[in-house]
Design a protein around this motif. Sequence first.
Motif, PDB file in Angstrom:
ATOM      1  N   SER A 111      34.477 -36.711  -6.079  1.00  0.00           N
ATOM      2  CA  SER A 111      35.033 -35.825  -5.050  1.00  0.00           C
ATOM      3  C   SER A 111      34.129 -34.617  -4.846  1.00  0.00           C
ATOM      4  N   ALA A 112      33.620 -34.055  -5.944  1.00  0.00           N
ATOM      5  CA  ALA A 112      32.695 -32.920  -5.854  1.00  0.00           C
ATOM      6  C   ALA A 112      31.418 -33.337  -5.139  1.00  0.00           C
ATOM      7  N   LEU A 113      30.927 -34.541  -5.449  1.00  0.00           N
ATOM      8  CA  LEU A 113      29.718 -35.042  -4.794  1.00  0.00           C
ATOM      9  C   LEU A 113      29.963 -35.245  -3.308  1.00  0.00           C
ATOM     10  N   ARG A 114      31.127 -35.771  -2.961  1.00  0.00           N
ATOM     11  CA  ARG A 114      31.453 -35.984  -1.552  1.00  0.00           C
ATOM     12  C   ARG A 114      31.510 -34.656  -0.783  1.00  0.00           C
ATOM     13  N   LEU A 115      32.094 -33.631  -1.405  1.00  0.00           N
ATOM     14  CA  LEU A 115      32.189 -32.323  -0.764  1.00  0.00           C
ATOM     15  C   LEU A 115      30.819 -31.676  -0.602  1.00  0.00           C
ATOM     16  N   ALA A 116      29.956 -31.846  -1.605  1.00  0.00           N
ATOM     17  CA  ALA A 116      28.603 -31.303  -1.507  1.00  0.00           C
ATOM     18  C   ALA A 116      27.828 -31.989  -0.380  1.00  0.00           C
ATOM     19  N   LYS A 117      27.970 -33.301  -0.274  1.00  0.00           N
ATOM     20  CA  LYS A 117      27.310 -34.049   0.802  1.00  0.00           C
ATOM     21  C   LYS A 117      27.826 -33.597   2.163  1.00  0.00           C
ATOM     22  N   PHE A 118      29.142 -33.370   2.257  1.00  0.00           N
ATOM     23  CA  PHE A 118      29.733 -32.949   3.521  1.00  0.00           C
ATOM     24  C   PHE A 118      29.151 -31.616   3.987  1.00  0.00           C
ATOM     25  N   ASN A 119      28.936 -30.696   3.052  1.00  0.00           N
ATOM     26  CA  ASN A 119      28.392 -29.385   3.405  1.00  0.00           C
ATOM     27  C   ASN A 119      26.984 -29.468   3.971  1.00  0.00           C
ATOM     28  N   LEU A 120      26.249 -30.499   3.580  1.00  0.00           N
ATOM     29  CA  LEU A 120      24.848 -30.616   3.997  1.00  0.00           C
ATOM     30  C   LEU A 120      24.629 -31.633   5.111  1.00  0.00           C
ATOM     31  N   ASP A 121      25.642 -32.430   5.406  1.00  0.00           N
ATOM     32  CA  ASP A 121      25.501 -33.535   6.359  1.00  0.00           C
ATOM     33  C   ASP A 121      25.919 -33.081   7.755  1.00  0.00           C
ATOM     34  N   GLU A 122      24.968 -32.983   8.657  1.00  0.00           N
ATOM     35  CA  GLU A 122      25.255 -32.520  10.017  1.00  0.00           C
ATOM     36  C   GLU A 122      25.843 -33.611  10.901  1.00  0.00           C
ATOM     37  N   LEU A 126      32.211 -34.445  14.168  1.00  0.00           N
ATOM     38  CA  LEU A 126      33.364 -35.020  14.872  1.00  0.00           C
ATOM     39  C   LEU A 126      34.009 -36.171  14.115  1.00  0.00           C
ATOM     40  N   GLY A 127      33.451 -36.538  13.000  1.00  0.00           N
ATOM     41  CA  GLY A 127      33.987 -37.628  12.191  1.00  0.00           C
ATOM     42  C   GLY A 127      33.528 -37.452  10.757  1.00  0.00           C
ATOM     43  N   PHE A 128      33.805 -38.442   9.945  1.00  0.00           N
ATOM     44  CA  PHE A 128      33.446 -38.360   8.530  1.00  0.00           C
ATOM     45  C   PHE A 128      32.542 -39.513   8.140  1.00  0.00           C
ATOM     46  N   ILE A 129      31.719 -39.272   7.140  1.00  0.00           N
ATOM     47  CA  ILE A 129      30.943 -40.329   6.502  1.00  0.00           C
ATOM     48  C   ILE A 129      31.493 -40.454   5.084  1.00  0.00           C
ATOM     49  N   GLY A 130      32.247 -41.501   4.845  1.00  0.00           N
ATOM     50  CA  GLY A 130      32.948 -41.626   3.578  1.00  0.00           C
ATOM     51  C   GLY A 130      34.375 -41.121   3.695  1.00  0.00           C
ATOM     52  N   VAL A 173      31.872 -41.518  -1.275  1.00  0.00           N
ATOM     53  CA  VAL A 173      30.457 -41.223  -1.015  1.00  0.00           C
ATOM     54  C   VAL A 173      29.761 -42.325  -0.231  1.00  0.00           C
ATOM     55  N   ALA A 174      30.512 -43.355   0.168  1.00  0.00           N
ATOM     56  CA  ALA A 174      29.909 -44.481   0.888  1.00  0.00           C
ATOM     57  C   ALA A 174      29.451 -44.051   2.278  1.00  0.00           C
ATOM     58  N   GLU A 175      28.396 -44.688   2.757  1.00  0.00           N
ATOM     59  CA  GLU A 175      27.892 -44.410   4.102  1.00  0.00           C
ATOM     60  C   GLU A 175      28.700 -45.197   5.134  1.00  0.00           C
ATOM     61  N   ILE A 176      30.000 -44.928   5.171  1.00  0.00           N
ATOM     62  CA  ILE A 176      30.913 -45.607   6.077  1.00  0.00           C
ATOM     63  C   ILE A 176      31.506 -44.578   7.036  1.00  0.00           C
ATOM     64  N   PRO A 177      31.223 -44.691   8.335  1.00  0.00           N
ATOM     65  CA  PRO A 177      31.819 -43.745   9.295  1.00  0.00           C
ATOM     66  C   PRO A 177      33.335 -43.910   9.349  1.00  0.00           C
ATOM     67  N   MET A 178      34.056 -42.814   9.304  1.00  0.00           N
ATOM     68  CA  MET A 178      35.513 -42.817   9.422  1.00  0.00           C
ATOM     69  C   MET A 178      35.919 -41.773  10.456  1.00  0.00           C
ATOM     70  N   PHE A 179      36.873 -42.146  11.286  1.00  0.00           N
ATOM     71  CA  PHE A 179      37.226 -41.263  12.396  1.00  0.00           C
ATOM     72  C   PHE A 179      38.028 -40.058  11.907  1.00  0.00           C
ATOM     73  N   ALA A 180      37.938 -38.996  12.678  1.00  0.00           N
ATOM     74  CA  ALA A 180      38.726 -37.788  12.423  1.00  0.00           C
ATOM     75  C   ALA A 180      39.698 -37.608  13.576  1.00  0.00           C
ATOM     76  N   SER A 224      39.187 -47.580  10.108  1.00  0.00           N
ATOM     77  CA  SER A 224      37.839 -47.009  10.139  1.00  0.00           C
ATOM     78  C   SER A 224      36.778 -48.062   9.831  1.00  0.00           C
ATOM     79  N   VAL A 225      37.028 -48.875   8.805  1.00  0.00           N
ATOM     80  CA  VAL A 225      36.035 -49.835   8.360  1.00  0.00           C
ATOM     81  C   VAL A 225      35.958 -51.061   9.255  1.00  0.00           C
TER      82      VAL A 225
END
Length: 230
Positions: A111-122, A126-130, A173-180, A224-225
Motif C-alpha cells: 500500500s505504501a509502495l502504491r501511494l508512492a507511485k501515485f505521487n510520482l505518476d502523472e 483522471l484514472g488509476f493505475i493499479g 501496484v499492477a500496471e492495470i488501468p482502473m477507472f475513477a 476495470s480489468v
Amino acid sequence: MIKNHIPNTITCCNLVSGCIATYAAFMGNLELALIFIIIGAVFDFFDGMSARLLGVSSPIGKELDSLADDITFGFAPSAIIFSFLVTIMTMKSSPLTDYLPYAAFVMAAFSALRLAKFNLDERQALGFIGLPTPANALFWGAFLVGCGEWLMEIDYVEYFIVIMVVVSSWLLVAEIPMFALKFKHWGWKGNEIKYVFVLTSIPLVLFLGWTGIAAVIAWYVFLSVVVDNK
C-alpha cells in the motif's frame, strides 16, 4: 492563512481515524475497525475537495496525505487481516500458528509502495493505475466483517486468505488501468462504465450489507480489468 491549514487538518482526521481503526482491529472489533476506515475515507475525500475549493496546495499536504492513507488504508486493513488470522490459527494446532498472521502486513508495505507511485505518476489524473488503497481497504474490512463467521467454517481458509493478500498486494501496484468516478460531463457517452457501476452497486450494498461493499469493490476490479481495458 487559516484556509491553508484546513485540508491538512482534515487529512489528520483521516490519520486519526486510521489509528482508531487499527487499535479496534487489534482488539478484535473488526466491525468498528471497518467503520473507522469508512470515516477515514470520508475525510480523505473531503481533504482533496477542500484543497481544490480553497485553491490551496502544498508539498507537505501531499506527503501528509500519503502518510495518512497508508495508516488508514494500508496498516488498518492489514491489522484486520492479522486479527482474523490470529483468531483462526489459535483454534488450530499448526507449526505456522505463531507466524502466518504476520503475512497480513505485506499488504501494508505494498500500500505504501502504491501511494508512492501515485505521487510520482502523472498518468493518474483522471484514472488509476493499479487498485486504489481506499478500495482495497474497504474490500478487506467488508469481506472479513461480512463473511468472517462463514469463512471460519472452511478448512485451510487461512491459506486462502494469505493467497488473497498476495493477489491484493499485486493489484495495488499492477500496471492495470482502473477507472475513477470523475466526470468531465454528465452524458452517457464516455461514462457508460461509471454509470453501470454506480447503478449496479446500490442494490448490492442495500441487500448484502457489509458483504455488499466487498462485492462492489470486486465488481469495480472486474469492470476495470475486463471491460474498461478492452
